[in-house]
Design a protein around this motif. Structure first.
Motif, PDB file in Angstrom:
ATOM      1  N   LYS A 273     -16.710  -8.137  31.957  1.00 46.29           N
ATOM      2  CA  LYS A 273     -18.170  -8.261  31.897  1.00 46.29           C
ATOM      3  C   LYS A 273     -18.691  -7.818  30.531  1.00 46.29           C
ATOM      4  CE  LYS A 273     -18.644  -8.087  36.876  1.00 46.29           C
ATOM      5  NZ  LYS A 273     -18.963  -7.329  38.075  1.00 46.29           N
ATOM      6  N   SER A 274     -18.027  -6.835  29.932  1.00 45.70           N
ATOM      7  CA  SER A 274     -18.409  -6.391  28.593  1.00 45.70           C
ATOM      8  C   SER A 274     -18.105  -7.487  27.571  1.00 45.70           C
ATOM      9  CB  SER A 274     -17.636  -5.116  28.242  1.00 45.70           C
ATOM     10  OG  SER A 274     -17.874  -4.747  26.925  1.00 45.70           O
TER      11      SER A 274
ATOM     12  N   ALA B  18     -12.662  -5.510  35.554  1.00 45.22           N
ATOM     13  CA  ALA B  18     -13.976  -6.142  35.734  1.00 45.22           C
ATOM     14  C   ALA B  18     -14.962  -5.654  34.677  1.00 45.22           C
ATOM     15  CB  ALA B  18     -14.510  -5.863  37.143  1.00 45.22           C
ATOM     16  N   ILE B  19     -14.947  -4.372  34.379  1.00 47.87           N
ATOM     17  CA  ILE B  19     -15.830  -3.824  33.340  1.00 47.87           C
ATOM     18  C   ILE B  19     -15.495  -4.448  31.987  1.00 47.87           C
ATOM     19  CG2 ILE B  19     -16.327  -1.726  31.989  1.00 47.87           C
ATOM     20  CD1 ILE B  19     -16.155  -0.190  34.713  1.00 47.87           C
ATOM     21  N   GLU B  20     -14.203  -4.552  31.693  1.00 48.20           N
ATOM     22  CA  GLU B  20     -13.774  -5.141  30.424  1.00 48.20           C
ATOM     23  C   GLU B  20     -14.209  -6.605  30.325  1.00 48.20           C
ATOM     24  OE1 GLU B  20      -9.652  -5.586  27.817  1.00 48.20           O
ATOM     25  OE2 GLU B  20      -9.681  -4.245  29.556  1.00 48.20           O
TER      26      GLU B  20
ATOM     27  N   LEU C  48     -16.856  -5.629  43.255  1.00 49.02           N
ATOM     28  CA  LEU C  48     -16.351  -5.536  41.887  1.00 49.02           C
ATOM     29  C   LEU C  48     -16.083  -6.905  41.271  1.00 49.02           C
ATOM     30  CD1 LEU C  48     -13.821  -2.568  42.223  1.00 49.02           C
ATOM     31  CD2 LEU C  48     -15.871  -2.607  40.780  1.00 49.02           C
ATOM     32  N   THR C  49     -15.682  -7.859  42.094  1.00 50.40           N
ATOM     33  CA  THR C  49     -15.302  -9.172  41.580  1.00 50.40           C
ATOM     34  C   THR C  49     -16.429 -10.199  41.662  1.00 50.40           C
ATOM     35  OG1 THR C  49     -14.343  -9.808  43.725  1.00 50.40           O
ATOM     36  CG2 THR C  49     -12.867  -8.790  42.112  1.00 50.40           C
TER      37      THR C  49
ATOM     38  N   LYS D  25     -20.709 -10.197  27.749  1.00 53.11           N
ATOM     39  CA  LYS D  25     -21.967  -9.828  27.099  1.00 53.11           C
ATOM     40  C   LYS D  25     -21.875  -9.974  25.583  1.00 53.11           C
ATOM     41  CE  LYS D  25     -23.689  -6.652  30.584  1.00 53.11           C
ATOM     42  NZ  LYS D  25     -23.951  -5.239  30.948  1.00 53.11           N
TER      43      LYS D  25
ATOM     44  N   GLU E  26     -11.601  -2.258  38.875  1.00 54.58           N
ATOM     45  CA  GLU E  26     -12.855  -1.835  38.254  1.00 54.58           C
ATOM     46  C   GLU E  26     -12.751  -1.862  36.727  1.00 54.58           C
ATOM     47  OE1 GLU E  26     -16.147   1.663  38.829  1.00 54.58           O
ATOM     48  OE2 GLU E  26     -14.033   2.228  39.010  1.00 54.58           O
ATOM     49  N   ARG E  27     -11.654  -1.337  36.184  1.00 58.12           N
ATOM     50  CA  ARG E  27     -11.473  -1.324  34.733  1.00 58.12           C
ATOM     51  C   ARG E  27     -11.440  -2.747  34.163  1.00 58.12           C
ATOM     52  NH1 ARG E  27      -6.878   2.373  35.561  1.00 58.12           N
ATOM     53  NH2 ARG E  27      -7.796   4.396  35.834  1.00 58.12           N
TER      54      ARG E  27
ATOM     55  N   GLU F 220     -11.557 -15.759  34.825  1.00 61.48           N
ATOM     56  CA  GLU F 220     -11.643 -14.314  34.589  1.00 61.48           C
ATOM     57  C   GLU F 220     -10.784 -13.544  35.591  1.00 61.48           C
ATOM     58  OE1 GLU F 220     -16.040 -13.601  32.668  1.00 61.48           O
ATOM     59  OE2 GLU F 220     -15.932 -14.114  34.813  1.00 61.48           O
TER      60      GLU F 220
END
Length: 154
Positions: A146-147, A142-144, A12-13, A150, A139-140, A20
């Motif tokens: 990475k989003s 990391a998703i935030e 995940l990381t 982008k 997970e939440r 970050e």
């Protein structure tokens, strides 16, 4: 669950920068670095509790204040890679101990000062649930992260 937590955290990381890893998703929320530091310290607690219970059935289990530990031990300043490695090593050690445990020892218990009787079986399930909760948090975040990364590229 417990066998896979360290590997899931690593995955995940992966690719997150140190900055970050220390980003907080909101006021009063922990960063990934703080969560991983907490998991490492909690694994020390788990190790001590299980060994205490196995060594002296019925022993008292003392609670700890996670927020106090986070402040005193400066989770926000810890290197998340080192915390993850510490967690992994401690977890492997605890899993090896549990794997070698005779079936009758799984009923050994301690008396938690706030929650009451906790057997080795219960402690093991409780720490697995603790893992699941923090994996979802990581997970939440990391998703935030990475989003957001982008969106910056666009």
């Amino acid at each position: 669950m417990q066998r896979t937590t360290a590997a899931k955290l690593k995955k995940l990381t992966q690719g997150l920068s140190p900055k970050e890893m220390k980003w907080k998703p909101g006021p009063g929320k922990w960063s990934i670095a703080e969560i991983v530091a907490h998991l490492a310290d909690t694994e020390i607690v788990a190790s001590w509790r299980m060994r205490s219970v196995l060594g002296a059935n019925g022993t008292t289990i003392q609670p700890f204040d996670q927020d106090s530990w986070a402040a005193v031990f400066e989770y926000s300043k810890r290197d998340p890679k080192q915390s993850l490695e510490l967690f992994r090593v401690l977890r492997e050690n605890n899993l090896a101990m549990l794997k070698a445990l005779p079936p009758e020892r799984w009923d050994n218990y301690g008396m938690h000062q706030e929650r009451g009787k906790e057997t080795i079986s219960h402690l093991t399930r409780m720490f697995a649930g603790h893992d699941a909760n923090h994996l979802l948090q990581v997970e939440r975040i990391a998703i935030e992260l990475k989003s957001a990364r982008k969106k910056k590229r666009k």
